[in-house]
Design an enzyme around this catalytic site. Structure first.
Site, PDB file in Angstrom:
ATOM      1  N   ASP A 182      -6.255 -38.292  68.750  1.00  0.00           N
ATOM      2  CA  ASP A 182      -5.645 -37.639  67.602  1.00  0.00           C
ATOM      3  C   ASP A 182      -4.546 -38.615  67.212  1.00  0.00           C
ATOM      4  OD1 ASP A 182      -3.778 -36.281  65.979  1.00  0.00           O
ATOM      5  OD2 ASP A 182      -4.669 -34.383  66.589  1.00  0.00           O
ATOM      6  N   HIS A 183      -4.785 -39.368  66.147  1.00  0.00           N
ATOM      7  CA  HIS A 183      -3.864 -40.504  65.928  1.00  0.00           C
ATOM      8  C   HIS A 183      -2.431 -40.041  65.646  1.00  0.00           C
ATOM      9  CE1 HIS A 183      -4.659 -39.789  61.651  1.00  0.00           C
ATOM     10  NE2 HIS A 183      -3.624 -40.548  61.375  1.00  0.00           N
ATOM     11  N   HIS A 245      -4.389 -32.499  63.868  1.00  0.00           N
ATOM     12  CA  HIS A 245      -3.014 -33.009  63.724  1.00  0.00           C
ATOM     13  C   HIS A 245      -1.962 -31.899  63.600  1.00  0.00           C
ATOM     14  CE1 HIS A 245      -5.476 -36.431  63.082  1.00  0.00           C
ATOM     15  NE2 HIS A 245      -5.632 -36.290  61.780  1.00  0.00           N
TER      16      HIS A 245
END
Ligand code: BG6
Length: 502
Positions: A182-183, A245
């Site tokens: 999950d950047h 996110h």
């Protein structure tokens, strides 16, 4: 204790000719190399369908590094590119895996790599399961070193498909070897949430329902769906941004302090926070969640298309490009405190911010009327600016009575113009050193899907009659303001900060 041997590894990128690899992965690997974070004993194998040669591959990698506007030293770059090899790969063909294994063994010998392998899935999600199981059945994961799998989103389309994918992956890799990206968890200021909370005596004692009135998390984007219409029209903002996110940021803000900063302890607190999310009944979805879709509008003085006019989007599409919602967390710390989230494409600007609004004092002699009330705020600027602001009340200067809001800013990427590392750079490095803290555990993924599925099930069965319902370049549909107004709150601005001080 991590030894240098442990950091020597090969990274196999499935989807090596794709957009993510070009925009994010190659520049990040180069940065790690330049900073000496990557031992010299490394190899990168690009695997994809196209029949490229090593030369073509290296040229593409070099271009992507130049395109990323990095400080490039050409001699160093040549040296770096020697570690890159290309393999034309058919994910459904057993022979491809055997070739991969042979190439890996060769490169491991050339670069003295002790069989440590990272498999990075940066390609169409329908192949994630197949690749993982063939890697195992063809013995590619059978080495004397460690094997890790990095997997990009989307991790499933709903809980059921995510569960199926997870079962497939778990056949080949242990949970501890699966690094679900999950950047947002690689972003400097997202990582800073825990530090702000747990390293400051000023905040932690106030971090609960006695002192906080509401929490607002906004992630707005200026861009539309660009060339990702095909994917996005099946996904929508809820799956694309909220399931991962936005809920990850909620978990970090709501979790209890971990007893240690280890992967297991941090994850277990995040999981507990997600478990405390009040599940939505179908009948509540409309009350707590708002969806929107952008119509045409003006951005940077240019006319832009509405979502339904974007390429590869159904002209009648009822996919949402905007979501706002109110979440409640049923635990001792947060009972009664709404967490509002909001995200969308084609909004007024690109900004991700968290605003913590504190409750009013029981009595404030300086307020002459309700209009003068200015709550204390803590603003965490995630991007594009990085830092924190605190909004306090100060005396109005001079002879006038009353208070005025005063905003104190700390910009964390400003001193010495520090260039904070790209999220992918940090996450790749974490995977190399075997630190899974900033990746999502399966339980987090499952709990998030479970929460989000309730909403998408209702939305899919009730047509969104009024789409498009917000103009490109706006902050989303007006109904999202109502969500807060009903509780006596309003969205704090996220694009123009001047609104905080008078
Ligand atoms: C991705 C979504 O996960 O996050 C995109 O698929 C979105 O649709 C992007 O644009 C936003 O990331 P960032 O880092 O630009 O806020």
């Amino acid at each position: 204790m991590l030894t240098t041997e442990d950091r020597k590894c090969s990274i196999i990128i499935f989807g090596a000719t794709g957009d993510l690899a070009k925009r994010k992965l190659y520049p990040s690997i180069y940065n790690l190399y330049k900073k000496g974070k990557l031992s010299n004993n490394f190899a990168i194998i690009g695997a994809a369908r196209r029949p490229w040669t090593n030369e073509v591959f290296r040229e593409n990698v070099a271009n992507s590094i130049h395109d990323a506007n990095m400080n490039v030293d050409d001699n160093e770059l040549d040296e770096f590119l020697n570690h890159f090899h290309y393999l034309s790969f058919d994910v459904t063909n057993v022979a491809s895996y055997q070739e991969l294994n042979e190439l890996l063994s060769q490169l491991e010998e050339t670069f003295s790599i002790p069989g440590n392998r990272i498999f990075y899935m940066a390609m169409a999600p329908q192949f994630f399961g197949t690749i993982a199981s063939q890697l195992k059945s063809e013995g590619v994961t059978n080495t004397s070193g460690w094997n890790r799998l990095i997997i990009e989103k989307p991790f499933g389309h709903n809980l059921e498909s995510a569960q199926k994918l997870n079962d497939e992956l778990r056949e080949a890799f242990d949970e501890s070897a699966i690094y679900r990206i999950d950047h947002y968890l690689g972003k400097e200021m997202v990582q800073n949430i825990e530090v702000i909370r747990f390293a400051n005596a000023m905040f932690e004692p106030l971090w609960n329902n006695r002192y906080i009135s509401n929490v607002q998390i906004t992630s707005s984007e200026l861009l539309g769906v660009e060339d990702r219409g095909g994917y996005y029209d099946q996904s929508g903002a809820l799956r694309d941004m909220v399931q991962n996110h936005m809920l990850q940021m909620v978990a970090l803000l709501a979790m209890e302090p971990p007893i240690r900063l280890t992967t297991d302890e941090v994850r277990s607190e995040k999981i507990k926070a997600l478990r405390a999310l009040r599940p939505l009944e179908s009948t509540d979805v409309e009350k707590y969640f708002v969806r929107g879709q952008y119509g045409p509008g003006i951005i940077n003085e240019e006319n832009v298309n509405g979502y339904r006019q974007e390429s590869n989007v159904d002209p009648q599409s009822s996919t949402e490009t905007f979501v706002a919602g109110k979440l409640l967390i049923d635990n001792f710390r947060w009972a009664g405190v709404p967490f509002y989230i909001r995200t969308g494409k084609r909004m007024t600007g690109k900004s991700t911010k968290i605003v913590i609004q504190f409750k009013e004092l029981p009595m404030n002699l300086y307020y002459k009327s309700d209009d003068e009330k200015h709550p204390n705020l803590l603003i965490i600027h995630i991007q594009p600016d990085e830092g924190i602001s605190i909004v306090l009340n100060g005396k109005k200067i001079g002879l006038s009575e009353g208070t005025t809001p005063v905003k104190l800013d700390y910009c964390s990427d400003c001193p010495d113009s520090i260039n904070t590392p790209e999220a992918y750079e940090k996450l790749l490095y974490d995977c190399i050193i075997g630190d899974g803290t900033n990746f999502t555990h399966w339980d987090e993924v499952a709990l998030s899907w479970n929460f989000v599925d309730k909403i998408s099930n209702v939305w899919e069965s009730t047509p969104a009659g009024d789409f498009p319902n917000y103009e490109s370049g706006s902050m989303g549909p007006k109904v999202s303001d109502k969500l807060l107004a009903e509780d006596g709150f309003h969205w704090w601005p996220v694009i123009d900060d001047s609104a905080y001080s008078i």
